[in-house]
Design a protein around this motif. Structure first.
Motif, PDB file in Angstrom:
ATOM      1  N   GLY A 131       0.836  -1.190   0.000  1.00 33.46           N
ATOM      2  CA  GLY A 131       0.000   0.000   0.000  1.00 33.46           C
ATOM      3  C   GLY A 131       0.875   1.246   0.000  1.00 33.46           C
ATOM      4  O   GLY A 131       1.776   1.389  -0.824  1.00 33.46           O
ATOM      5  N   ALA A 132       0.624   2.144   0.946  1.00 29.69           N
ATOM      6  CA  ALA A 132       1.391   3.388   1.035  1.00 29.69           C
ATOM      7  C   ALA A 132       2.670   3.234   1.841  1.00 29.69           C
ATOM      8  O   ALA A 132       3.445   4.184   1.962  1.00 29.69           O
ATOM      9  N   LEU A 133       2.902   2.025   2.394  1.00 28.98           N
ATOM     10  CA  LEU A 133       4.075   1.791   3.234  1.00 28.98           C
ATOM     11  C   LEU A 133       5.254   1.285   2.411  1.00 28.98           C
ATOM     12  O   LEU A 133       5.095   0.431   1.531  1.00 28.98           O
ATOM     13  N   THR A 134       6.429   1.801   2.716  1.00 27.46           N
ATOM     14  CA  THR A 134       7.668   1.342   2.091  1.00 27.46           C
ATOM     15  C   THR A 134       8.708   1.153   3.185  1.00 27.46           C
ATOM     16  O   THR A 134       8.921   2.048   4.007  1.00 27.46           O
ATOM     17  N   ALA A 135       9.350  -0.018   3.207  1.00 29.15           N
ATOM     18  CA  ALA A 135      10.426  -0.290   4.153  1.00 29.15           C
ATOM     19  C   ALA A 135      11.714  -0.539   3.380  1.00 29.15           C
ATOM     20  O   ALA A 135      11.759  -1.410   2.504  1.00 29.15           O
TER      21      ALA A 135
END
Length: 229
Positions: A131-135
């Motif tokens: 989704g809108a999360l990036t690690a």
């Protein structure tokens, strides 16, 4: 990375575990070869770091046993043996790399990263997105909608675990095992409190909530909203 460290030297084992934990790895430190063999059967490790002279079952015997079981997890052997023939024996038994004691931790870290990249090439990206999360795994950084989120080491590891199993319900026991590791002196309440802290940072400022509680089962990462099930 999730690392199994088999080292019976208390001082070296404690220092190595400490340094690896500082680099955001999950470490299970065992001091006996038979205990290490049993743990290896779980299939949950990215790399094995084995001392040659372990009680119960030597590191070299472990290497042979691992490869006979067709376990292809990368193996780094640690030993005070510096003869060429010893290194050849270890590598031919199935070890992927070899370090002679004493060693610089920076070199150990670099060798472990190289083994991990070699194993996961084309499979495990350096960046996880959901989704809108990036690690960013190598930089230990997280963003949501491009905005940086400051996380502690445990919060980062917990989020990465959820991202790798996105959409899947993970029990508190599974999270405890995968994030804190074997023998960790923490309770299931620690999992809950860490999830709460992570939620405040990852979900708090945003209308759409990603970390969802599943009543009686555990937690999962979702793009579908914030209500508990």
């Amino acid at each position: 990375m999730r690392i199994l460290l088999a080292e019976d030297d208390e001082t070296l084992g404690e220092l190595t575990e400490h340094q690896l934990l500082r680099r955001y790895h999950v470490v299970d430190w065992l001091k006996d070869g038979m205990d290490a063999r049993q743990a290896m059967g779980s299939g949950r490790y990215d790399v094995y770091v084995l001392d040659w002279m372990l009680p119960g079952m030597t590191g070299l015997d472990l290497v042979r046993d691992i490869r006979e079981r067709e376990d292809h997890t990368p193996i780094l052997l640690l030993t005070a043996r510096d003869a060429v023939q010893d290194r050849v024996e270890g590598l031919r038994a199935g070890a992927d790399d070899y370090m002679i004691k004493p060693f610089a931790f920076e070199e150990l870290e670099a060798r472990l990263e190289a083994l991990f990249r070699r194993q996961e090439r084309g499979i495990q990206p350096d960046t996880l997105r959901f989704g809108a999360l990036t690690a960013h795994l190598n930089r230990y950084e997280v963003t949501r909608d491009g905005e940086a989120i400051s996380l502690t080491r445990r919060e980062f590891q917990l989020l990465v675990c959820l991202m790798r199993h996105a959409g899947q319900v993970l029990s508190r026991e599974q999270l405890l095992d995968q994030v804190w590791g074997l023998g960790a002196d923490v309770t299931l309440n620690t999992v809950d409190s860490t999830v709460r802290l992570l939620r405040k940072k990852v979900d708090g400022p945003y209308p759409i909530k990603c970390i969802q509680s599943v009543y009686g089962a555990g937690y999962r990462l979702t793009t579908g909203g914030g209500s508990d099930v």
